[in-house]
Enzyme design. Structure first.
Site, short mmCIF file in Angstrom:
data_model
loop_
_atom_site.label_atom_id
_atom_site.label_comp_id
_atom_site.label_asym_id
_atom_site.label_seq_id
_atom_site.Cartn_x
_atom_site.Cartn_y
_atom_site.Cartn_z
N GLY A 35 0.83 -1.21 0.00
CA GLY A 35 0.00 0.00 0.00
C GLY A 35 0.85 1.25 0.00
N GLY A 37 -0.46 4.30 0.28
CA GLY A 37 -1.31 5.38 0.79
C GLY A 37 -0.57 6.14 1.88
N PHE A 38 -1.33 6.80 2.75
CA PHE A 38 -0.69 7.61 3.79
C PHE A 38 0.23 6.78 4.68
CE2 PHE A 38 -4.36 10.50 3.07
CZ PHE A 38 -3.63 11.63 2.78
N VAL A 103 -1.51 -7.34 -4.39
CA VAL A 103 -1.20 -8.46 -3.49
C VAL A 103 -2.47 -9.30 -3.37
CG1 VAL A 103 -0.62 -9.09 -1.11
CG2 VAL A 103 0.58 -7.22 -2.25
N GLU A 195 -19.25 16.60 2.92
CA GLU A 195 -18.46 17.33 1.92
C GLU A 195 -19.08 17.21 0.53
OE1 GLU A 195 -14.18 17.36 4.22
OE2 GLU A 195 -14.53 15.77 2.80
N ASP A 328 -5.77 2.42 8.06
CA ASP A 328 -7.19 2.06 8.18
C ASP A 328 -7.41 0.57 8.46
OD1 ASP A 328 -7.80 4.65 7.67
OD2 ASP A 328 -8.82 4.32 5.76
N GLN A 344 -4.20 11.07 9.94
CA GLN A 344 -3.16 11.31 10.96
C GLN A 344 -2.63 10.02 11.59
OE1 GLN A 344 -1.32 13.81 12.29
NE2 GLN A 344 -2.01 15.06 10.59
#
Ligand code: FAD
Length: 464
Positions: A35, A37-38, A103, A195, A328, A344
């Protein structure tokens, strides 16, 4: 496609520092990160100066800045403004390589991940950061009718549907003098739903109004549905109330205590106040549920109800000392509460990976992870937001000042100077000229249920 791996035997233990790295030329531990991502990017970067080899595997070639996806979905920004190739992000990190592949299997016993291409990658440490995906609560058949927002592809699909709805209405009005109501139904009153609803209202009320000759986009309806008594349940009461008031001021109809029981082409079935009824919908969007990546299951360790892997304060699942689960996908509890699945914690967990690995290399005790919560924020429309600030001071902010704080934080965290500059200039252009730069409709020119609603003809007709 995937098969369950046998659970790792904790009794065997793992001492990565001592283990022989069979068949490898370099005697350096290989850290495989799943991954980009963040969590994954922060983990990779944190390992930059350690004597390890890092392999980042992602099925996409780019890192996506998910908090601004809704602006791609509503045509403020272009996909490239909020995404950057993972390879480019890590190009100056000599100990890191990037593989674009999916994966499909993890074998914790053999310390292997298996890729969609069939390749097998051996690891000494595995950092699992594949994030989460939408959950339709057992109704996967709703997915094509009500797309969620997680990837760049999702955002461009939502953009296509929203923009197309106005085009189809204009065409129908020209040809037949009427069009089915332009209802935009957003399911789920969390930050993403809020949003999206605020931004659709903006586009209808402000940005489209001068572009059509036959329909009046301002007469569209935006409905935000949530089964809870209030929206933004993760936020304090006062901010949630302010957000609902701001949305209503923007023209969004907020329906709380409203449970969605069915989604079909052009309609949403709901239950509220003891009655069940059907709402017409030109575009239905899903922002209601999240479930963890299926990769967590392959570790053969305990998961929570959303499929997140339960990890200890060193980010390990029970018995798997060489596997770290972050972002996550991790269910991490601190002070008796689960740390939320937001950016965060993912970034901080990623940063912590280097501390864990270097402690092993130095044969020290691994340091515990503690999440430092700086607060949360969500935007509501063009220049409004709420912010539950926890650091460097504690405050509940709303309105323009909260939006300014949100904008600064989001620009600051955008990866890459080019993206920052592009986002900033697009925002300035959009907010001062009331135009949107990325209003492209590409792909299919049909909307689920539109034709049926046109043919039915007898339903509610929108008044323009
Ligand atoms: C629309 C939206 C808005 C958000 N807004 C905010 C916000 O305002 N503030 C905030 O703090 N958080 C926000 N979040 C949440 C935040 O983006 C996530 O918490 C964060 O991205 C989690 O990071 P991660 O590294 O765990 O996963 P992700 O960032 O999701 O990255 C996972 C990566 O793994 C890859 N991957 C997944 N499965 C595989 C596989 N099998 N093989 C190879 N690669 C794989 C994916 O392609 C992806 O690149 C938002 C999320 C969304 C969807």
């Amino acid at each position: 496609m995937t098969e369950m791996a046998a659970p790792f035997n904790p009794a065997a233990g793992v001492d990565v520092g001592k283990r022989e790295l069979r068949g490898r030329k370099m005697k350096r531990p290989r850290v495989v990160i799943v991954g980009g991502g963040f969590g994954g990017i922060h983990a990779a970067r944190s390992l930059k100066s350690l004597p390890v080899d890092v392999t980042v595997i992602d099925r996409r070639n780019h890192h996506t800045f998910q908090p601004l996806l809704y602006q791609v979905a509503l045509a403020v920004l272009s996909p490239a403004d909020i995404a950057r190739p993972i390879r480019t992000i890590l190009r100056n990190q000599e100990n890191a390589e990037v593989l674009m592949d999916e994966v499909v299997r993890i074998d914790p016993l053999k310390h292997q991940v298996v890729l969609g291409s069939g390749a097998i990658v051996q690891y000494d440490y595995l950092v699992l950061a594949p994030g989460a995906t939408h959950s339709y609560f057992g109704h996967d058949e709703w997915a094509p009718l009500a797309p969620g927002l997680k990837t760049v592809e999702d955002a461009t699909e939502i953009r296509r549907r929203v923009l197309l709805a106005f085009e189809l209405a204009e065409r129908q009005k020209v040809e037949h003098g009427w069009h089915p109501p332009l209802n935009f139904v957003v399911i789920g009153g969390g930050p993403t739903g809020v949003e999206l609803a605020g931004a659709i209202s903006d586009i209808a009320q402000l940005y489209m109004k001068r572009d059509f000759r036959h329909i009046d986009p301002r007469k569209s309806r935006v409905l935000l549905l949530d089964g809870s008594p209030r929206i933004l349940t993760a936020y304090p009461d006062d901010l949630s109330t302010k957000a609902a008031a701001t949305l209503e001021h923007l023209g969004v109809e907020v329906h709380t205590n409203t449970r969605v029981t069915g989604v079909g082409p052009g309609w949403v079935q709901v239950e509220a106040a003891g009655s069940s009824y059907r709402m017409e919908s030109a575009v239905t969007l899903w922002a209601a549920g999240v479930q963890a990546s299926p990769l967590g299951k392959m570790l053969g360790v305990p998961l929570d109800h959303r499929g997140c892997v339960i990890v200890d304060d060193k980010l390990n699942p029970p018995g798997l000392k060489e596997v770290f689960v972050i972002g996550d996908l991790a269910h991490f509890e601190q002070d008796g509460k689960q740390v939320p699945g937001v950016a965060q914690p993912a970034m901080q967990m990623g940063d912590h990976i280097a501390k864990l690995v270097s402690a092993d290399l130095a044969r020290h005790t691994r340091p515990v992870f503690r999440y430092f919560d700086k607060g949360d924020m969500a935007t509501i429309g063009r220049m409004d937001a709420i912010a539950n600030v926890k650091w460097p001071f504690k405050a509940h902010l709303s309105g323009f000042f909260a939006w300014l704080t949100w904008a600064v934080v989001h620009i600051f965290f955008l990866i890459g100077f080019r993206n920052r500059a592009a986002v900033m200039s697009n925002w300035i252009w959009t907010y001062f000229t009331f135009t949107r730069g990325a209003r492209l409709i590409t792909g299919d020119q049909r909307l689920p249920g539109w034709q049926e609603r046109v043919q039915a003809g007898s339903g509610a007709k929108a008044a323009d």
